[in-house]
Design a protein around this motif. Structure first.
Motif, PDB file in Angstrom:
ATOM      1  N   ALA A  12      25.904 -36.955   2.582  1.00  0.00           N
ATOM      2  CA  ALA A  12      25.472 -35.637   3.053  1.00  0.00           C
ATOM      3  C   ALA A  12      25.191 -34.745   1.862  1.00  0.00           C
ATOM      4  O   ALA A  12      25.917 -34.784   0.851  1.00  0.00           O
ATOM      5  N   ASP A  13      24.122 -33.956   1.962  1.00  0.00           N
ATOM      6  CA  ASP A  13      23.795 -32.936   0.979  1.00  0.00           C
ATOM      7  C   ASP A  13      24.189 -31.583   1.554  1.00  0.00           C
ATOM      8  O   ASP A  13      23.637 -31.136   2.576  1.00  0.00           O
ATOM      9  N   VAL A  14      25.145 -30.947   0.904  1.00  0.00           N
ATOM     10  CA  VAL A  14      25.617 -29.638   1.350  1.00  0.00           C
ATOM     11  C   VAL A  14      24.839 -28.561   0.597  1.00  0.00           C
ATOM     12  O   VAL A  14      24.860 -28.519  -0.639  1.00  0.00           O
ATOM     13  N   ARG A  15      24.139 -27.713   1.337  1.00  0.00           N
ATOM     14  CA  ARG A  15      23.399 -26.604   0.722  1.00  0.00           C
ATOM     15  C   ARG A  15      24.387 -25.528   0.308  1.00  0.00           C
ATOM     16  O   ARG A  15      25.065 -24.947   1.132  1.00  0.00           O
ATOM     17  N   GLN A  16      24.410 -25.255  -1.006  1.00  0.00           N
ATOM     18  CA  GLN A  16      25.385 -24.316  -1.525  1.00  0.00           C
ATOM     19  C   GLN A  16      24.734 -23.032  -2.037  1.00  0.00           C
ATOM     20  O   GLN A  16      24.641 -22.056  -1.307  1.00  0.00           O
ATOM     21  N   ASP A  17      24.254 -23.046  -3.274  1.00  0.00           N
ATOM     22  CA  ASP A  17      23.743 -21.837  -3.918  1.00  0.00           C
ATOM     23  C   ASP A  17      22.217 -21.842  -3.892  1.00  0.00           C
ATOM     24  O   ASP A  17      21.592 -22.831  -4.284  1.00  0.00           O
ATOM     25  N   ARG A  18      21.608 -20.725  -3.454  1.00  0.00           N
ATOM     26  CA  ARG A  18      20.144 -20.576  -3.416  1.00  0.00           C
ATOM     27  C   ARG A  18      19.768 -19.482  -4.415  1.00  0.00           C
ATOM     28  O   ARG A  18      20.224 -18.344  -4.305  1.00  0.00           O
ATOM     29  N   ARG A  19      18.890 -19.818  -5.390  1.00  0.00           N
ATOM     30  CA  ARG A  19      18.514 -18.883  -6.455  1.00  0.00           C
ATOM     31  C   ARG A  19      17.000 -18.830  -6.609  1.00  0.00           C
ATOM     32  O   ARG A  19      16.287 -19.779  -6.266  1.00  0.00           O
ATOM     33  N   LYS A  20      16.577 -17.694  -7.189  1.00  0.00           N
ATOM     34  CA  LYS A  20      15.185 -17.566  -7.587  1.00  0.00           C
ATOM     35  C   LYS A  20      14.951 -18.394  -8.849  1.00  0.00           C
ATOM     36  O   LYS A  20      15.860 -18.635  -9.649  1.00  0.00           O
ATOM     37  N   ILE A  21      13.662 -18.740  -9.062  1.00  0.00           N
ATOM     38  CA  ILE A  21      13.328 -19.537 -10.245  1.00  0.00           C
ATOM     39  C   ILE A  21      13.630 -18.753 -11.507  1.00  0.00           C
ATOM     40  O   ILE A  21      14.170 -19.283 -12.489  1.00  0.00           O
ATOM     41  N   TRP A  22      13.281 -17.460 -11.497  1.00  0.00           N
ATOM     42  CA  TRP A  22      13.502 -16.656 -12.704  1.00  0.00           C
ATOM     43  C   TRP A  22      14.988 -16.493 -13.006  1.00  0.00           C
ATOM     44  O   TRP A  22      15.396 -16.415 -14.175  1.00  0.00           O
ATOM     45  N   GLU A  23      15.832 -16.465 -11.963  1.00  0.00           N
ATOM     46  CA  GLU A  23      17.265 -16.395 -12.202  1.00  0.00           C
ATOM     47  C   GLU A  23      17.784 -17.669 -12.838  1.00  0.00           C
ATOM     48  O   GLU A  23      18.658 -17.639 -13.713  1.00  0.00           O
ATOM     49  N   TRP A  24      17.252 -18.782 -12.389  1.00  0.00           N
ATOM     50  CA  TRP A  24      17.668 -20.061 -12.984  1.00  0.00           C
ATOM     51  C   TRP A  24      17.219 -20.151 -14.445  1.00  0.00           C
ATOM     52  O   TRP A  24      17.947 -20.629 -15.302  1.00  0.00           O
ATOM     53  N   ILE A  25      15.979 -19.660 -14.755  1.00  0.00           N
ATOM     54  CA  ILE A  25      15.467 -19.711 -16.121  1.00  0.00           C
ATOM     55  C   ILE A  25      16.289 -18.803 -17.032  1.00  0.00           C
ATOM     56  O   ILE A  25      16.630 -19.159 -18.171  1.00  0.00           O
ATOM     57  N   LEU A  26      16.608 -17.616 -16.540  1.00  0.00           N
ATOM     58  CA  LEU A  26      17.314 -16.634 -17.361  1.00  0.00           C
ATOM     59  C   LEU A  26      18.830 -16.714 -17.226  1.00  0.00           C
ATOM     60  O   LEU A  26      19.536 -15.801 -17.676  1.00  0.00           O
ATOM     61  N   GLU A  27      19.333 -17.762 -16.583  1.00  0.00           N
ATOM     62  CA  GLU A  27      20.772 -17.864 -16.388  1.00  0.00           C
ATOM     63  C   GLU A  27      21.556 -17.823 -17.696  1.00  0.00           C
ATOM     64  O   GLU A  27      22.567 -17.107 -17.794  1.00  0.00           O
ATOM     65  N   PRO A  28      21.159 -18.535 -18.768  1.00  0.00           N
ATOM     66  CA  PRO A  28      21.908 -18.434 -20.024  1.00  0.00           C
ATOM     67  C   PRO A  28      21.935 -17.019 -20.574  1.00  0.00           C
ATOM     68  O   PRO A  28      22.944 -16.565 -21.126  1.00  0.00           O
ATOM     69  N   VAL A  29      20.798 -16.312 -20.450  1.00  0.00           N
ATOM     70  CA  VAL A  29      20.750 -14.947 -20.985  1.00  0.00           C
ATOM     71  C   VAL A  29      21.615 -14.012 -20.142  1.00  0.00           C
ATOM     72  O   VAL A  29      22.380 -13.194 -20.669  1.00  0.00           O
ATOM     73  N   LEU A  30      21.515 -14.143 -18.802  1.00  0.00           N
ATOM     74  CA  LEU A  30      22.291 -13.270 -17.928  1.00  0.00           C
ATOM     75  C   LEU A  30      23.793 -13.539 -18.078  1.00  0.00           C
ATOM     76  O   LEU A  30      24.612 -12.623 -17.967  1.00  0.00           O
ATOM     77  N   ALA A  31      24.148 -14.798 -18.301  1.00  0.00           N
ATOM     78  CA  ALA A  31      25.566 -15.122 -18.454  1.00  0.00           C
ATOM     79  C   ALA A  31      26.156 -14.547 -19.726  1.00  0.00           C
ATOM     80  O   ALA A  31      27.354 -14.249 -19.804  1.00  0.00           O
ATOM     81  N   SER A  32      25.314 -14.356 -20.773  1.00  0.00           N
ATOM     82  CA  SER A  32      25.798 -13.830 -22.065  1.00  0.00           C
ATOM     83  C   SER A  32      25.924 -12.332 -22.075  1.00  0.00           C
ATOM     84  O   SER A  32      26.551 -11.770 -22.981  1.00  0.00           O
ATOM     85  N   LEU A  33      25.303 -11.638 -21.082  1.00  0.00           N
ATOM     86  CA  LEU A  33      25.380 -10.187 -21.049  1.00  0.00           C
ATOM     87  C   LEU A  33      26.774  -9.730 -20.653  1.00  0.00           C
ATOM     88  O   LEU A  33      27.423 -10.360 -19.820  1.00  0.00           O
ATOM     89  N   PRO A  34      27.268  -8.650 -21.234  1.00  0.00           N
ATOM     90  CA  PRO A  34      28.607  -8.146 -20.848  1.00  0.00           C
ATOM     91  C   PRO A  34      28.594  -7.610 -19.443  1.00  0.00           C
ATOM     92  O   PRO A  34      27.617  -7.021 -18.984  1.00  0.00           O
ATOM     93  N   ALA A  35      29.703  -7.850 -18.749  1.00  0.00           N
ATOM     94  CA  ALA A  35      29.819  -7.356 -17.377  1.00  0.00           C
ATOM     95  C   ALA A  35      30.015  -5.846 -17.369  1.00  0.00           C
ATOM     96  O   ALA A  35      30.721  -5.294 -18.199  1.00  0.00           O
ATOM     97  N   ARG A  36      29.376  -5.187 -16.409  1.00  0.00           N
ATOM     98  CA  ARG A  36      29.498  -3.720 -16.298  1.00  0.00           C
ATOM     99  C   ARG A  36      30.538  -3.378 -15.236  1.00  0.00           C
ATOM    100  O   ARG A  36      30.669  -4.031 -14.256  1.00  0.00           O
TER     101      ARG A  36
END
Length: 449
Positions: free
Chosen positions: A425-449
């Motif tokens: 079975a394939d369980v559908r978990q996280d749904r993301r935009k393409i740009w979010e997936w591309i920029l995930e390393p950059v967004l993860a490095s930003l400090p949390a507000r």
């Protein structure tokens, strides 16, 4: 060659044609080899438009496009109300099967007969052991009868002695009564003689004789009283002996009963080693019979699957899927998520993916030895194929999935699903935009507000 060179030279040009160069006339004279055509490239504007269109499509895909993260988990179909596995307790040969698939059974009904006979040089070993156990039991019964007879004799002897004691006690009591009466008479007579002696009517020797009679009767009463006390002590000893006989008899009977019960247990176990019957643990319906008469069965192997009546009434014949996921794939699994199912019995390339919805996720993981015995090996092997490098001793979370359909369409007909069918079975978990997936390393490095 000289002629050809001469022919190739341009002819003299008339004076009226001197307005044009000689190369123009030479070019006109060489038209026999074909016209010259220059390559015309595509318009730069057209290329630019195409590039802009492709870039716009790519930008739109990155902006509005999305992808879904999926976790692949192995599982098995099982009745929604639960099921019971009927296993063989001992290794042996299945002699007879009393049930068939789909048959309704009652609690305690015999389902299978197993034979575990072992042959030796003197015959069947179980039968020989049974004969020895029967001889030991007969010996214990004989010892019981002998012990009962001995204890009865002892009890009768004590009771006879008690009867004699009662007779002696009654006799002594009568003698005491008579002696006390005689003593009373003797004392009255002594008083009279003492009165007469004081008046001078009798001699002192006569009064002294009466006094000796009183003393003799007093000694007699004292002896009888001492004898009565001794008889009372003897009675207490006899009562104690009688109680000891009863207690010893009960203790011996209890020991013999334990020995006989132990022998009966050994006889039953020995008979069970020769043949055993497997009965239904609950009222229900037999859904699967895995072995037929004549086959060799090992201890712990599942012979059949039983759906209890209470489970059947609660969920009917509805099936659900139990998925077993390792911790690395169970982190984002939650009730309400959609599941795409691929049954191994029905290739999804032909029959498509089936849908389901997660309804429950276990709070704690199951150890591999806590998984159902009939599905543990299948689940673990499928999980190792789906996730490489997984620890076989790692706990697994159970995920319950409600099926959208209880059948699957195959070649134009509806095929009912069966319990115990393995699946992925394939369980559908996280749904993301393409740009979010591309920029995930950059967004993860930003400090949390």
């Amino acid at each position: 060659m000289h002629d050809s060179d001469t022919a190739a030279q341009p002819s003299p040009v008339p004076p009226q044609q001197a307005l044009f160069r000689q190369e123009v006339f030479a070019s006109k004279n060489a038209q026999w080899i074909g016209a010259i055509r220059l390559a015309q490239p595509l318009s730069s504007a057209l290329i630019a438009c195409c590039a802009v269109a492709i870039a716009a499509l790519l930008l739109a895909f990155i902006t509005w496009g999305s992808f879904t993260k999926k976790a692949r988990i192995s599982g098995i179909t099982t009745p929604a109300g639960g099921s019971l596995t009927i296993s063989a307790l001992n290794a042996g040969v299945l002699v007879r099967s009393h049930v068939r698939e789909g048959q309704r059974v009652r609690e305690g009904q015999v389902l299978f007969d197993l034979s575990m006979e072992r042959q030796g040089s003197k015959g069947e070993i179980t039968a020989l052991i049974g004969q020895q156990l029967a001889i030991r039991k007969q010996t214990l019964e004989t010892e019981r009868m002998t012990r009962i007879a001995q204890d009865n004799d002892k009890r009768r002897s004590v009771e006879a002695r008690l009867i004699n004691w009662n007779m002696e006690a009654e006799q002594i009591d009568q003698e005491l009564v008579l002696a006390q009466k005689r003593l009373a008479l003797a004392q009255k007579s002594l008083e009279k003689f003492e009165t007469l002696q004081s008046s001078g009517f009798v001699a002192p020797t006569q009064s002294q004789q009466k006094l000796e009679d009183v003393l003799d009767l007093t000694s007699r009463i004292s002896t009888l009283t001492r004898t009565r006390v001794q008889l009372t002590s003897a009675r207490m000893s006899l009562e104690s002996e009688k109680n000891d006989v009863t207690a010893n008899h009960q203790s011996m009977m209890a020991q013999l009963d334990r020995a006989v019960a132990s022998l009966d247990q050994e006889l039953a176990e020995n008979q069970n080693r020769k043949a055993s019957q497997i009965v239904a643990p609950h009222d229900g319906v037999i859904t699967t019979v895995t072995y037929q008469a004549g086959q060799l069965v090992n201890a712990g192997q599942v012979l059949a699957t039983l759906i209890p009546d209470d489970a059947a009434s609660a969920a009917g014949s509805e099936l659900q899927v139990h998925l077993y996921a390792h911790s690395r794939t169970a982190g984002f699994v939650a009730p309400g998520q959609e599941v795409l199912i691929r049954y191994q019995a029905y290739p999804y390339q032909k029959f498509g993916l089936q849908q389901g919805t997660i309804i429950d996720v276990s709070k704690t993981p199951f150890a591999p030895n806590e998984l159902p015995s009939n599905v543990a090996s299948t689940i673990l092997s499928n999980a190792q194929q789906n996730i490489h490098g997984v620890n076989p001793n790692e706990g697994m979370y159970r995920i319950k999935v409600r099926l959208a359909r209880q059948t699957i369409k195959t070649y134009g007909s509806e095929q009912a699903l069966k319990p115990g069918m393995t699946l992925d079975a394939d369980v559908r978990q996280d749904r993301r935009k393409i740009w979010e997936w591309i920029l995930e390393p950059v967004l993860a490095s930003l400090p949390a507000r």
